[in-house]
Scaffold this active site. Structure first.
Site, mmCIF file in Angstrom:
data_model
loop_
_atom_site.group_PDB
_atom_site.id
_atom_site.type_symbol
_atom_site.label_atom_id
_atom_site.label_comp_id
_atom_site.label_asym_id
_atom_site.label_seq_id
_atom_site.Cartn_x
_atom_site.Cartn_y
_atom_site.Cartn_z
ATOM 1 N N LEU B 81 0.840 -1.197 0.000
ATOM 2 C CA LEU B 81 0.000 0.000 0.000
ATOM 3 C C LEU B 81 0.873 1.245 0.000
ATOM 4 O O LEU B 81 1.855 1.314 0.740
ATOM 5 C CB LEU B 81 -0.845 0.075 1.273
ATOM 6 C CG LEU B 81 -1.797 -1.040 1.623
ATOM 7 C CD1 LEU B 81 -2.535 -0.665 2.900
ATOM 8 C CD2 LEU B 81 -2.771 -1.267 0.506
ATOM 9 N N CYS B 82 0.493 2.241 -0.771
ATOM 10 C CA CYS B 82 1.153 3.541 -0.676
ATOM 11 C C CYS B 82 0.797 4.151 0.676
ATOM 12 O O CYS B 82 -0.376 4.350 0.997
ATOM 13 C CB CYS B 82 0.672 4.453 -1.800
ATOM 14 S SG CYS B 82 1.150 6.164 -1.527
ATOM 15 N N VAL B 83 1.805 4.450 1.477
ATOM 16 C CA VAL B 83 1.554 4.920 2.841
ATOM 17 C C VAL B 83 0.800 6.248 2.848
ATOM 18 O O VAL B 83 -0.122 6.440 3.657
ATOM 19 C CB VAL B 83 2.869 4.996 3.647
ATOM 20 C CG1 VAL B 83 3.843 6.016 3.065
ATOM 21 C CG2 VAL B 83 2.591 5.324 5.113
#
Lengths: 102, 129
Positions: B81-83
């Site tokens: 996941l893109c933080v």
């Protein structure tokens, strides 16, 4: 390098297909998927544009998305080939680049 | 013969499973690619795509996060996941930590992982709405 163009929006609500067909080059392929499969319909205002492009461009339709929308062969442009997910993977392998049109 | 080529794919998913078909299409594509012997180096969830990771308390058997977890378990998929996207949507804490909302198999990362995987990949596909 050839490009696999992915068009997932219906031509009734987006210009993505038109823009894609205008930019696609020789040796490229176009896959109509999700609501993009409506681009394969015959007898619509965009049917001629798609049929003309199909004369020189490899345009395919994702069959499971046709079935999910209840679209049968008689309502589709006959020159477009159908693929399943395996065929989708095969198209991605055959073309070096992919471009998702929105 | 093209059909015999084994390729390394990286996949980006930008759409939530609740409002677009894109994530489901990506899931079906990945399953087919794996079945044909290809490698999936990374599945990167960006923008609303991070919602694929969210465990829903009232999810039925069609819940995509559960199916992603199962696929990751079975094939050792790296689901990242893109933080920043996840923070903006309240999925992870301000410090970038999992708050118990993420399904098993997902991990928090960033564009660095995406770029790194793209450099190693033969093919890059984006699924968006």
């Amino acid at each position: 390098m050839s490009v696999l163009h992915l068009v997932n929006a219906s031509p009734f609500e987006s210009a993505a297909l038109s823009r894609c067909l205008a930019r696609a080059g020789e040796g490229d392929a176009v896959l109509l998927l999700e609501n993009g499969v409506y681009g394969a319909l015959t007898g619509c205002r965009f049917s001629r544009e798609v049929a003309e492009a199909a004369a020189w461009l490899d345009i395919r339709v994702l069959a499971p998305d046709l079935r999910a929308r209840g679209l049968c062969a008689s309502s589709l442009l006959q020159t477009l080939g159908q693929v399943d997910y395996d065929g989708f993977v095969e198209l991605a392998v055959r073309h070096e680049l992919s471009l998702t049109w929105t | 013969m093209v059909g015999a080529l084994i390729m390394k794919f990286v996949i980006q998913i930008d759409a939530s499973p609740h409002e677009a078909q894109a994530a489901n299409t990506a899931y079906q594509f990945i399953k087919a690619a794996l079945a044909n012997g290809h490698h999936i180096l990374l599945v990167f969830f960006y923008y609303d795509g991070v919602c694929n990771a969210q465990v829903s308390s009232f999810a039925g058997k069609d819940d995509l996060s559960g199916r992603w977890s199962a696929l990751a378990r079975e094939h050792g998929l790296d689901l990242v996941l893109c933080v920043s996207a996840a923070q903006r949507r309240g999925l992870v804490s301000a410090e970038g930590k999992d708050q118990g909302l993420l399904a098993p198999g997902f991990r928090i990362g960033g564009l660095g992982q995406w770029v790194d995987a793209c450099l190693k990949a033969d093919r890059i596909l984006t699924f968006t709405s």
